[in-house]
Design an enzyme around this catalytic site. Structure first.
Site, short mmCIF file in Angstrom:
data_model
loop_
_atom_site.label_atom_id
_atom_site.label_comp_id
_atom_site.label_asym_id
_atom_site.label_seq_id
_atom_site.Cartn_x
_atom_site.Cartn_y
_atom_site.Cartn_z
N ASP A 71 0.83 -1.22 0.00
CA ASP A 71 0.00 0.00 0.00
C ASP A 71 0.87 1.27 0.00
O ASP A 71 0.37 2.35 -0.30
CB ASP A 71 -0.91 0.00 1.24
CG ASP A 71 -0.15 -0.13 2.55
OD1 ASP A 71 0.88 -0.86 2.57
OD2 ASP A 71 -0.55 0.50 3.55
N TYR A 104 11.16 3.36 0.42
CA TYR A 104 10.63 1.99 0.36
C TYR A 104 9.48 1.92 -0.64
O TYR A 104 9.46 1.05 -1.52
CB TYR A 104 10.17 1.56 1.76
CG TYR A 104 9.34 0.30 1.80
CD1 TYR A 104 9.93 -0.95 1.66
CD2 TYR A 104 7.95 0.36 1.98
CE1 TYR A 104 9.16 -2.11 1.69
CE2 TYR A 104 7.18 -0.79 2.01
CZ TYR A 104 7.79 -2.03 1.87
OH TYR A 104 7.02 -3.18 1.90
N1 LIG Z 1 5.23 -6.51 6.54
C1 LIG Z 1 4.26 -5.73 6.09
O1 LIG Z 1 3.50 -5.13 6.88
C2 LIG Z 1 4.06 -5.56 4.62
C3 LIG Z 1 3.06 -4.66 4.19
C4 LIG Z 1 2.86 -4.51 2.82
C5 LIG Z 1 3.59 -5.24 1.91
N2 LIG Z 1 4.56 -6.09 2.35
C6 LIG Z 1 5.32 -6.83 1.35
O2 LIG Z 1 5.10 -8.20 1.58
C7 LIG Z 1 6.25 -8.95 1.21
C8 LIG Z 1 6.67 -9.83 2.39
O3 LIG Z 1 6.95 -8.99 3.50
P1 LIG Z 1 7.41 -9.60 4.89
O4 LIG Z 1 6.84 -8.77 5.97
O5 LIG Z 1 7.16 -11.06 4.88
O6 LIG Z 1 8.97 -9.32 4.81
P2 LIG Z 1 10.14 -9.86 5.74
O7 LIG Z 1 9.58 -10.56 6.93
O8 LIG Z 1 11.09 -8.72 5.93
O9 LIG Z 1 10.82 -10.97 4.83
C9 LIG Z 1 11.54 -10.62 3.71
C10 LIG Z 1 12.35 -11.81 3.27
O10 LIG Z 1 13.15 -11.43 2.16
C11 LIG Z 1 14.42 -12.01 2.32
N3 LIG Z 1 15.39 -11.25 1.57
C12 LIG Z 1 15.78 -9.97 1.76
N4 LIG Z 1 16.74 -9.64 0.88
C13 LIG Z 1 16.95 -10.73 0.12
C14 LIG Z 1 17.84 -11.03 -0.95
N5 LIG Z 1 18.70 -10.12 -1.42
N6 LIG Z 1 17.81 -12.27 -1.49
C15 LIG Z 1 16.97 -13.21 -1.04
N7 LIG Z 1 16.11 -12.99 -0.01
C16 LIG Z 1 16.11 -11.78 0.56
C17 LIG Z 1 14.67 -11.98 3.81
O11 LIG Z 1 15.69 -12.89 4.14
P3 LIG Z 1 16.35 -12.88 5.60
O12 LIG Z 1 15.28 -13.31 6.53
O13 LIG Z 1 17.44 -13.88 5.50
O14 LIG Z 1 16.82 -11.48 5.81
C18 LIG Z 1 13.29 -12.38 4.34
O15 LIG Z 1 13.18 -13.78 4.36
C19 LIG Z 1 7.30 -7.92 0.80
O16 LIG Z 1 7.25 -7.78 -0.60
C20 LIG Z 1 6.82 -6.63 1.44
O17 LIG Z 1 7.26 -5.51 0.72
C21 LIG Z 1 4.81 -6.27 3.69
#
Ligand SMILES: NC(=O)c1ccc[n+]([C@@H]2O[C@H](COP(=O)([O-])OP(=O)(O)OC[C@H]3O[C@@H](n4cnc5c(N)ncnc54)[C@H](OP(=O)(O)O)[C@@H]3O)[C@@H](O)[C@H]2O)c1
Length: 290
Positions: free
Chosen positions: A102, A125
């Site tokens: 969002d 971001y």
């Molecule tokens: N969290 C929210 O509230 C939210 C809201 C809106 C949208 N989103 C989107 O939803 C998706 C998932 O979010 P999330 O909260 O699950 O994120 P997260 O918990 O931060 O997980 C991100 C994952 O990406 C991995 N990663 C980061 N850099 C990388 C790289 N260079 N190569 C391979 N893996 C890599 C991380 O690995 P490590 O664990 O080893 O660091 C982690 O496993 C993302 O696209 C985010 O933008 C999230």
């Protein structure tokens, strides 16, 4: 059906992996030390050797405030690497489901946001995620689905609910923002949506969040009401603050509820409410909430 999942150790990726296994999908999820998606050659090699039907990209740079001074790192993962994954999918003839946010919107419309509403990211971001979406859609056309979501809470990693549960018994009082409205979204529900989208030939952008809107302040109060019976000690008094007073490095949209009618018509069912998502999540954490 074989799925290749990037970001399987993260908050959403973990839930996708867990449910995919329960539903008997074949799922492969290399960790960051095995495949760093910012390495174009590693990504290409991985996709071409695994030969999945669908690649799900949950990997991202998600440190929203830190991104304001780590711009290069945020763009490397959220834009460039998303592009590498998309190109590898194109070369290998597989579909891609990419997760976005969002934060591509500025939240000034004050009504639920549809997929074709104008974007205007307020943060590094948000910009990096928007440019990532563009790379994916440009490379793959009808073979790409971008799922925008928001305000996630799941079992892995730190999220708002997790932070509140930790801080309630530790603090005498807590200030929470009352002027940002979201649709808190249980990552467990979203993971099921992602897997439904794996099975269907969907393309374009779709908004996926739990239903209903709430300020972070009222969300905190609701969480506290539900869990109060499970604590012996007094819990923090929740006090309102504003985004301006909090003054975080990255600006967030003031109102980012989604219009989820496209998702409802594609899946044939509406999203669950954020209250139901929260109850499910708290139950998973061991709170016997009703
Ligand atoms: N969290 C929210 O509230 C939210 C809201 C809106 C949208 N989103 C989107 O939803 C998706 C998932 O979010 P999330 O909260 O699950 O994120 P997260 O918990 O931060 O997980 C991100 C994952 O990406 C991995 N990663 C980061 N850099 C990388 C790289 N260079 N190569 C391979 N893996 C890599 C991380 O690995 P490590 O664990 O080893 O660091 C982690 O496993 C993302 O696209 C985010 O933008 C999230």
């Amino acid at each position: 059906m074989k799925i290749l999942l990037f970001g399987g150790q993260g908050q959403l990726g973990y839930e996708v992996m867990k449910r995919a296994r329960d539903l008997d999908f074949e799922i492969v999820s290399p960790v960051l030390t095995e495949v760093d998606i910012t390495d174009e050659q590693q990504v290409k090699k991985c996709v071409s050797s695994i030969k999945p039907s669908v690649v799900v990209n949950c990997a991202a740079y998600t440190a929203v405030d830190r991104a304001e001074h780590e711009q290069e790192e945020a763009f490397k993962v959220n834009r460039d690497a998303a592009g590498y994954v998309a190109e590898a999918c194109r070369d290998s003839g597989c579909r891609m489901i990419h997760i976005s946010t969002d934060y591509v919107f500025d939240g000034s419309l004050g009504r639920p946001l549809a997929e074709d509403d104008p974007v205007n990211p307020l943060s590094v971001y948000g910009r990096s995620k928007y440019e990532g979406e563009q790379r994916v859609l440009e490379s793959l056309g009808r073979e790409a689905l971008v799922i925008r979501t928001q305000a996630l809470f799941g079992l892995k990693g730190v999220n708002f609910v997790h932070s509140m549960l930790k801080l309630f018994p530790e603090r005498a009082s807590l200030k929470v923002v009352g002027d940002q409205i979201v649709s808190p979204t249980w990552a467990g529900w979203l993971a099921e949506v992602v897997l439904d989208c794996v099975r269907l030939p969907l393309a374009g952008v779709v908004h996926a969040s739990c239903q209903g809107t709430v300020s972070w302040l009222d969300f905190a109060r609701h969480i506290q009401e539900l869990v109060r019976p499970f604590f012996k000690e007094p819990l923090a008094v929740i006090e309102p603050t504003t985004a301006r007073e909090l003054n975080r490095p990255a600006q967030r949209p003031a109102y980012s509820a989604f219009d989820t009618s496209r998702l409802t018509s594609l899946l044939g069912r509406p999203p669950i409410s954020w209250q139901e998502g929260l109850r499910n999540y708290l139950q998973e954490l061991g709170y016997a909430v009703q």
